[in-house]
Design an enzyme around this catalytic site. Structure first.
Site, PDB file in Angstrom:
ATOM      1  CD  GLU A   1     -35.508   9.840  -4.621  1.00 19.09           C
ATOM      2  OE1 GLU A   1     -36.270   8.973  -4.149  1.00 19.09           O
ATOM      3  OE2 GLU A   1     -35.340  10.018  -5.843  1.00 19.09           O
TER       4      GLU A   1
ATOM      5  CB  CYS B   1     -38.732   7.583  -2.884  1.00 20.90           C
ATOM      6  SG  CYS B   1     -38.972   7.879  -4.650  1.00 20.90           S
TER       7      CYS B   1
END
Length: 478
Positions: free
Chosen positions: A227, A264
């Protein structure tokens, strides 16, 4: 060196030695081990939260909430393990009359890939770190785990590792099911170890791509689930801006600055209709938000530098900017749709922290084409009114094409740990858009299918046998 920290070769070798026993462990035993870790972490909550607070600048309320999320997901995966559906058992009986020719007996299920290397994240010292979602989903799949500790919270990482090792041992898990390594080179050495089978990472695009390259260039390449970052675009329609602009402004500022923007899923990109008072209200509210300490200098320095680069782009102007250029206070930039689209790759770069880029547009029909050109995202949000939903099909489809989760009139910074959560997206948000790193579907990253053809019952894994000793769901075709 603290005795809980291993050398990479030793940690991976121990994981490899434990791999078969852990993969073949009864699902009830595996589930109990996960629950034992959850209970052990809960028992040391006060100490762990204090350690995390001292190393991360995150407050006790946030850390307690995150630890609760961590123990909850351990228990949730324990339930998933007990249910056994993740094994996806399929049994085809012998059929001499099968249309394509006689069909042999075939039995298929998903089994553990083997030792997993987890690169812990810095911004979630519990939920995405040593006992975080990557670790627990790999354990649930039947894989031993080696965690490469994040340098931002070393003391917390070691203490968490001690608690895990003791809990796993008391639960009867084989030695080597968990290991901890520290340091950049140790992580690279573990990634290159021939016995390693898969790696998972949460962090920067630059760091993630460097590690993904190592995983791909091994003599035997392995999956690398990274990620890497996202600006999480938010689109506000003219009708929504007119109907509830003040509420949208408040929600946006709250989401942008939550945790000093160190998520994020922080909404760093906002598309709004030109000439609407919504931007003025965002500016007013954002100026009232004080600067908050960030996780460490490596984060704050990158934030300040990234904001400076974005502000220097042609056609970009500051709306909220601190007098002290080195301050980590929130920032807001503005540009128009044409300027944004002219340099979309640079304009859509993530700046990890409380920075927002407002993109003003004249016509809603111009948005789908620009959205379709965005790099891959974890989330995309659409704020509109119910009566205009039918007119937003093209825009919604474009947002879904470029992201893993599409939200309607909500903000992306809440990521629920549940069965239907998708926390992933097209590159560069992740290196593998077909998977999620949060939610029970995260277990799928650490499994591989195996078919057994015409084998006698004693040689079959328990989930594939007729007596089905693990009592897992079996899809049988006569």
């Amino acid at each position: 060196m603290n005795n809980v920290v291993s050398e990479p070769d030793r940690a991976v070798a121990a994981a490899a030695a434990a791999a078969r026993a852990w993969a073949e462990s009864a699902l009830t035993d595996r589930a109990r081990a996960l629950e034992a870790v959850a209970e052990a972490l809960e028992a040391e909550r006060a100490e762990l939260v204090a350690l995390a607070g001292a190393e991360t600048n995150l407050g006790a309320a946030r850390l307690n909430s995150e630890l609760t999320r961590t123990t909850f997901q351990l228990r949730l995966f324990a339930e998933e393990v007990r249910a056994g559906a993740f094994l996806d058992v399929r049994i085809d009986r012998l059929d001499p009359e099968w249309p394509t020719g006689p069909r042999p007996e075939l039995r298929r299920y998903r089994t553990a890939l083997g030792p997993v290397l987890v690169f812990a994240a810095g911004n979630f010292p519990f939920a995405l770190s040593v006992a975080g979602s990557d670790t627990v989903s790999a354990w649930a799949a039947g894989c031993p785990v080696i965690v490469k500790a994040h340098p931002g919270h070393p003391g917390l990482s070691r203490r968490t590792a001690e608690i895990i090792q003791q809990a796993m041992a008391e639960a009867g898990a084989p030695d080597g099911v968990f290991g901890l390594v520290e340091g950049q080179q140790a992580g690279i050495d573990a990634l290159r170890h021939p016995a390693l089978r898969v790696a998972a990472f949460t962090g920067s695009e630059r760091g993630g791509l460097a590690l993904a390259r190592i995983a791909a260039e091994r003599p035997e390449p392995i999956p690398f689930y990274g990620e890497l970052g996202s600006v999480n675009p938010v689109v506000v329609t003219p009708a929504a801006a007119d109907a509830r602009g003040a509420d949208i402004a408040q929600g946006y500022v709250g989401s942008l600055t939550l945790g000093a923007g160190q998520f994020c899923t922080t909404p760093g990109l906002l598309f709004v209709p030109a000439g609407n008072g919504l931007v003025d209200e965002i500016v007013r509210l954002l100026r009232e938000v004080p600067s908050a300490p960030m996780l460490g200098s490596w984060i704050s320095d990158a934030y300040v530098e990234g904001a400076r680069r974005l502000a220097e782009r042609p056609g970009t102007s500051p709306l909220v900017w601190p007098e002290d250029g080195a301050s980590v206070a929130p920032r807001l930039l503005s540009t128009d749709l044409a300027s944004f689209a002219a340099d979309i790759e640079a304009a859509a770069q993530e700046c990890f922290g409380p920075l927002g880029l407002v993109v003003t547009y004249e016509r809603p029909e111009d948005l789908p084409g620009t959205v379709a050109a965005l790099p891959g995202q974890l989330t995309a949000s659409l704020h509109g009114e119910p009566e205009e939903a039918a007119e937003l099909a093209d825009l919604t489809a474009a947002l879904a094409e470029r992201s893993g989760r599409v939200l309607w009139n909500e903000w992306p910074t809440g990521v629920s740990v549940t069965h239907a959560m998708q926390h992933g997206g097209p590159f560069p948000a992740t290196t593998a858009p077909a998977i999620t790193s949060i939610g029970t579907a995260a277990i799928e990253r650490f499994l591989r299918p195996v078919s057994y053809q015409s084998l006698p019952q004693p040689l079959l894994p328990p989930p594939l046998r007729d007596d089905n000793p693990w009592r897992v769901p079996q899809r049988i075709r006569p």
